[in-house]
Design an enzyme around this catalytic site. Structure first.
Site, PDB file in Angstrom:
ATOM      1  N   CYS A 133      -1.476  -2.030 -11.775  1.00  0.00           N
ATOM      2  CA  CYS A 133      -2.361  -1.216 -10.931  1.00  0.00           C
ATOM      3  C   CYS A 133      -1.766   0.140 -10.554  1.00  0.00           C
ATOM      4  CB  CYS A 133      -2.761  -1.986  -9.673  1.00  0.00           C
ATOM      5  SG  CYS A 133      -1.387  -2.636  -8.712  1.00  0.00           S
ATOM      6  N   HIS A 264      -4.077   2.620  -4.074  1.00  0.00           N
ATOM      7  CA  HIS A 264      -2.747   3.194  -4.288  1.00  0.00           C
ATOM      8  C   HIS A 264      -2.860   4.715  -4.427  1.00  0.00           C
ATOM      9  CE1 HIS A 264      -1.297  -0.758  -4.702  1.00  0.00           C
ATOM     10  NE2 HIS A 264      -1.095  -0.842  -6.007  1.00  0.00           N
TER      11      HIS A 264
END
Lengths: 358, 358
Positions: A133, A264
């Site tokens: 990710c 993120h």
């Protein structure tokens, strides 16, 4: 769902990423699948989940579950993927795996559709891997810039969300926030730690390196791999090289956990072989449908995780020419680590395969 | 306080940094001062504060307040320093200024005592400047490495605390945390923003770029300076060059605000002219009394802001050799932005001057 078209299976349908996957499938205007099959562990088998208006029953993970399946998406831990993706492939499915089990396998393509979709055709093991990710959060942006300017070097620092550690990570952050809010903590060493322990939140139970995450940042993510490097940092290096097809790409990453639930962010310092300007980079980003550019410095408008979470695109801002490094851009990028960073990219790979199958 | 020794004045004695300064003075084993004088605006004049066991009365900022003063420390906004530091200097004091007013003035040394204490002797204006807190958080570490290995390039990403925006910043973060805790927010775009507004916390009042800081990170700090760069980022570049005495040091900084109360952190990627190893860097850090090395990767022990806040040292960890960049180290550094980042460094300059004065 009795329409024509290939059969899609989702393994790990009841997990954190699986739940986001069903949300993504339900949000699609149309789907190319004749059948969708939900698979999970014996514990979750029998559960009913509505997918595109039809109530489906989750079936148990076993070899026969893959009979007739064209694409099997795996959103499960590494060891489950390592065991079961080959089983699905042996039964004729293309396994699209979101775990770390196969990402650096030379016989498994590592795919971000807008960067290297063509790689999906070369899959000797019948397995295609979905990147980590953190890497994925910046890959659409870097892939677009690389095509235009030739990427050579990358120095990145991450601001990684709690959900990167799964539902446990999310629950822990919420619990820590409740334990510290309203107490005026954070100006004496260890007062956050003491408040967590007083609230019964043992630091030996946290998924975050034995360290408080509320009112803190933690300079490590993943597991320790030697020579000072942690797994998330090496993934950023090795997966970026493989996805972009630049085996000698220079990469230094520092991965840091921050008290954000989901999405993120990365501060990226990227050096290219050709001259690059902010204007040219803005044009590249604007031409990429999966990127949203939010870069209004005059008014201080940039992407931030709490403002973009839940969205599919990669959000880019703070694009500027490095003052002292030639051919170099600094920029900031945010991406929902559960969507583009996991479920969405996996589904986009499956969608890309659909017309070739069934 | 009727002992012999020079006279120290503290301008801004009742402010956020001034309060930390008094805490530092009270914590010293001994002080070299014959007299300590507290100065503030007319509004705070008359207030009583206990300094080293003696109750002092805050006096009003006016020219005569500096009569007989040997060192005057200024912890006040830029415009107050710009006006009053020259007044103090004209009355015979050395002004040690913690604002941004004089930092890049060629006739004002910019000093971190463990890096360039000798520069204090050359002060044609009678003014010495204290660096910006973000720069200071990494300067002890970089100064020590530079002496040994010759610094050439610096790529840094910051994780800056709310108190960098003063007491308003601290209060805002606490208020935002109370508004979001216990509500399970942060997985839908804008839900944090909506919760703040519902709690009466207008985003037009925040010191943080109109953006939520709770459950978020904000990729800008300071004011916009053109070409995509913000003031904090340019300070890191320009002040690092001046303090280290490397006018052509290559620097790219990305400054990001995080939901931490106090203590700035930085991810540093530093390239040197000479070969550098982790072992050699550890030795350099261990030899520097103002640095605490916390770098136990096997057990996941590193510095983090909530665990080191309130301390005087610079904390360093995650030291590793860059895998793809020659002569390059990556590391993580934390420093209390109100102590070493502001009051402590100012006081250390004053302490360094004391034996030469009075």
């Amino acid at each position: 769902m009795s329409a024509q078209g290939p059969t899609l299976a989702l393994v790990g349908a009841t997990g954190a990423v699986g739940t986001v996957m069903i949300d993504i499938i339900n949000g699609r205007e149309s789907v190319p699948w004749g059948e969708i099959r939900l698979i999970a562990s014996a514990r979750s088998a029998g559960k009913k989940i509505v997918v595109r208006g039809e109530e489906l029953t989750v079936i148990e993970l076993k070899p026969e579950a893959f009979d007739g399946v064209d694409v099997a998406m795996f959103d499960v831990p590494d060891e489950i993927s390592a065991e079961w993706a080959p089983v699905a492939a042996a039964r004729g499915a293309v396994a699209v795996d979101n775990s770390g089990a196969f990402r650096l396998d030379d016989e498994v393509p590592l795919v971000v559709p807008e960067v290297n979709a063509a790689k999906t055709a070369d899959r000797p093991k019948g397995i295609i891997a979905n990147p980590n990710c953190t890497t994925l959060s910046m890959m659409a942006a870097l892939g677009a810039l690389h095509r235009e300017f030739g990427l050579q070097e990358l120095v990145v620092a991450s601001y990684q969300a709690a959900s990167g550690a799964g539902q446990d990570g999310i629950d822990r952050l919420y619990a820590e926030l409740e334990a510290v809010a309203g107490k005026g903590l954070g100006s004496k060493a260890g007062d956050v730690r003491a408040a967590l322990e007083a609230a019964g939140l043992s630091l030996s139970d946290t998924p975050f390196a034995g360290t408080p995450l509320a009112l803190n940042v933690i300079p490590s993510a993943g597991s320790y791999k030697g020579d000072g490097w942690f797994s998330e940092e090496l993934k950023v290096r090795n997966e970026s090289r493989k996805i972009l097809g630049i085996p000698d790409l220079k990469v230094s990453a520092t991965c840091v956990r921050v008290p954000v639930v989901t999405t993120h962010s990365l501060a990226v310092h990227a050096t290219f072989s050709r001259e690059v300007t902010v204007e040219a980079a803005h044009k590249v980003f604007e031409a990429q449908p999966s990127i949203v550019l939010v870069d209004d410095a005059e008014n201080g408008r940039f992407p931030s995780p709490a403002e973009v979470v839940g969205g599919d695109p990669t959000y880019v801002g703070r694009v500027r020419q490095a003052l002292d490094f030639p051919n170099t851009l600094d920029f900031f990028v945010c991406g929902d680590n559960l969507r583009k960073g996991a479920a969405l990219n996996t589904y986009e790979i499956a969608e890309h395969l659909a017309p070739t199958l069934g």
